[in-house]
Design a protein around this motif. Sequence first.
Motif, PDB file in Angstrom:
ATOM      1  N   GLN A  68       0.840  -1.202   0.000  1.00 46.40           N
ATOM      2  CA  GLN A  68       0.000   0.000   0.000  1.00 46.40           C
ATOM      3  C   GLN A  68       0.873   1.249   0.000  1.00 46.40           C
ATOM      4  O   GLN A  68       2.089   1.168   0.157  1.00 46.40           O
ATOM      5  N   ILE A 117       1.193   5.697   1.076  1.00 44.85           N
ATOM      6  CA  ILE A 117       0.682   6.939   1.650  1.00 44.85           C
ATOM      7  C   ILE A 117       0.395   7.810   0.421  1.00 44.85           C
ATOM      8  O   ILE A 117       1.237   7.923  -0.467  1.00 44.85           O
ATOM      9  N   ILE A 174     -12.597   5.509   4.472  1.00 45.77           N
ATOM     10  CA  ILE A 174     -12.414   4.104   4.066  1.00 45.77           C
ATOM     11  C   ILE A 174     -11.019   3.962   3.463  1.00 45.77           C
ATOM     12  O   ILE A 174     -10.732   4.565   2.412  1.00 45.77           O
ATOM     13  N   GLY A 216      -2.556   6.527   8.046  1.00 45.17           N
ATOM     14  CA  GLY A 216      -3.256   7.483   8.920  1.00 45.17           C
ATOM     15  C   GLY A 216      -2.954   8.948   8.645  1.00 45.17           C
ATOM     16  O   GLY A 216      -3.416   9.816   9.381  1.00 45.17           O
ATOM     17  N   ILE A 273     -11.635   2.997   8.633  1.00 42.77           N
ATOM     18  CA  ILE A 273     -11.593   1.533   8.513  1.00 42.77           C
ATOM     19  C   ILE A 273     -10.531   1.098   7.501  1.00 42.77           C
ATOM     20  O   ILE A 273     -10.385   1.704   6.445  1.00 42.77           O
TER      21      ILE A 273
END
Length: 218
Positions: free
Chosen positions: A65, A67, A91, A96, A112
Amino acid sequence: MAYKYVDNYREKGARKKLVQELKAKGISDAKVLEAIGKVKRHYFFDETFWAQAYLDKAFPIGEGQTISNPYTVAYQSELLHIQRGDKVLEIGTGCGYQTCVLLELGAQVFTIERQEKLYQRTSQVLPHLGYKANFFLGDGSKGIAEYAPYDKIIVTAGAPMVPQILLKQLKVGGILVIPVGDEKAQKMVTVIRVGENDFDKIVLDTFRFVPLLGDQAW
Ligand code: SAM
């Protein structure tokens, strides 16, 4: 933590430059720019890569994944028109960073993530940095019905279509921001719930996100 959280003149200066760069690229909401200026993006990077933290680039965060690049975070944040106290469903928590920007804008955030390692790490790191959100592990393509309705919903991964189930979880007057397209490119889509059964859809610029995986997704 593997390294110390320090914010020195290099990072402060780089953050200011980033804000100017985003302004030059068309981000005009002063509150969004202020929030970007406050969130210490280098805290989401290993210290070795701090020099890259304030470039307007996406960066790997593990588990395949990324940022998102700051322009994309600012762009989506601007479209949400966050008011202090708004209840926001995010979602795709990822590391973060976007969550922190939403919190700096005064939102109450429900976020989530489907990747357990990212969920574990982010739900520990953010409170450590002083950011309080409500963290969930699971398939966000179905939303989180338990806490609906939301003032705003933001999807930070590319979807094949607008999941109807998310529209049902919006308040009347609420806004959904979601990238929609194929695996190569997505258009940013804003849906405003103007009435119980009335929705206004606006299709905007092209972006490239990692895929939204799940029941109402890929
Ligand atoms: N918002 C993050 C940030 O601030 O940089 C970046 C998020 S990253 C581009 C997209 C995230 O969405 C990934 O962490 C991915 O695991 C997550 N994701 C993909 N499908 C999901 C789903 N159905 N439910 C929840 N999270 C999902």
